[in-house]
Enzyme design. Sequence first.
Site, short mmCIF file in Angstrom:
data_model
loop_
_atom_site.label_atom_id
_atom_site.label_comp_id
_atom_site.label_asym_id
_atom_site.label_seq_id
_atom_site.Cartn_x
_atom_site.Cartn_y
_atom_site.Cartn_z
CG ASN A 1 -3.95 52.46 8.93
OD1 ASN A 1 -4.23 52.28 7.79
ND2 ASN A 1 -3.88 51.59 10.16
CE LYS B 1 -6.68 52.29 12.34
NZ LYS B 1 -7.24 51.88 13.26
CG HIS C 1 -3.04 47.59 11.60
ND1 HIS C 1 -4.29 47.27 12.43
CD2 HIS C 1 -2.39 48.98 12.22
CE1 HIS C 1 -4.88 48.19 13.04
NE2 HIS C 1 -3.38 49.52 12.89
CD GLU D 1 -8.08 48.81 12.48
OE1 GLU D 1 -7.52 47.98 11.83
OE2 GLU D 1 -7.82 48.51 13.64
CD GLU E 1 -0.03 50.95 15.73
OE1 GLU E 1 -0.55 52.24 15.31
OE2 GLU E 1 -1.10 49.88 14.83
N GLY F 1 -7.87 52.87 18.49
CA GLY F 1 -9.16 53.53 18.17
C GLY F 1 -10.53 53.85 19.35
CB SER G 1 -6.26 56.19 21.44
OG SER G 1 -6.75 55.91 21.07
C1 PEP Z 1 -4.02 52.56 14.14
O1 PEP Z 1 -4.63 52.88 13.13
O2 PEP Z 1 -3.31 52.03 13.70
C2 PEP Z 1 -4.12 53.13 14.80
C3 PEP Z 1 -3.71 53.26 15.85
O3 PEP Z 1 -5.98 53.94 15.23
P1 PEP Z 1 -6.23 54.91 15.75
O4 PEP Z 1 -5.22 56.22 16.02
O5 PEP Z 1 -7.62 55.61 15.73
O6 PEP Z 1 -5.73 54.63 17.57
#
Ligand code: PEP
Length: 255
Positions: free
Chosen positions: A10, A12, A100, A102, A172, A178, A217
């Site tokens: 992803n 972003k 997601h 976000e 998630e 992040g 992460s």
């Molecule tokens: C994500 O964007 O879904 C995500 C898991 O980001 P990160 O791996 O940076 O934590």
Amino acid sequence: MSRTPLISGNWKMHLNHLEAIQLCQKLSYELARHRYDQVEVSLHPPFIDLRSCQTVIDADRLEFKLGAQNCHDQSKGAYTGEVSPSMLAKLDVSYVIVGHSERRALFNETDEFIAAKAAAVAKAGMTPIVCVGETLEERESGQAAAVVTTQLRGSLAKLTRASFETLVVAYEPVWAIGTGRNASPEDAQDMCATARNVIDDIRRGTGEHVRIQYGGSVKPANAHELLRQPDIDGALVGGASLDAVQFARIVHAAT
Ligand code: PEP
């Protein structure tokens, strides 16, 4: 039941279309000997990069699946700034991330809207990657499983039984996205197993088919332990997916 792991990057709101092309090419170099029938790889660039990535994937016969990060639930109309599922399908997009955290937190997306998007993605012939996950506050107050159960019931409500056969869900935990702080492999496994039971309860007999990714992460250093858990069928990777070497190491960790 063997489920082919899916590792999704992803990106972003990162990389312009020229940088996106470069990352596709670097990744194809890093994954030159990768067996895509053993571990699938999807890339989710920003909308404006999709056409460029599609062209590179097509011209160089790369085996990455193209993905999007979001879409609208309507196929066309007066929705300024939005992109429809049929537009994405026309660009050979295979997977669309919906819900997601976000988007849920920053753009107030509800389970109901996410359910409509997931159904529209499936109807357009693509596979939704439906994201669920609890906040730190919810985890610390012992509500993680209840929150994820409610999100799954709401977000999967409009999918047909046939769509469950190919569906991808990403667990998630919001506090892990992040932040550099991943869920322990045991906690991630526990939540993915819970999610699978809920999915099976929503549509009997489909739980074993649905691929459940862990996201939050994921890095080369923790990928192997997370991906060897029995109910974790891949990873949704944010930050580390912007670095071809790191992302390729995560893909390799799934084999
Ligand atoms: C994500 O964007 O879904 C995500 C898991 O980001 P990160 O791996 O940076 O934590």
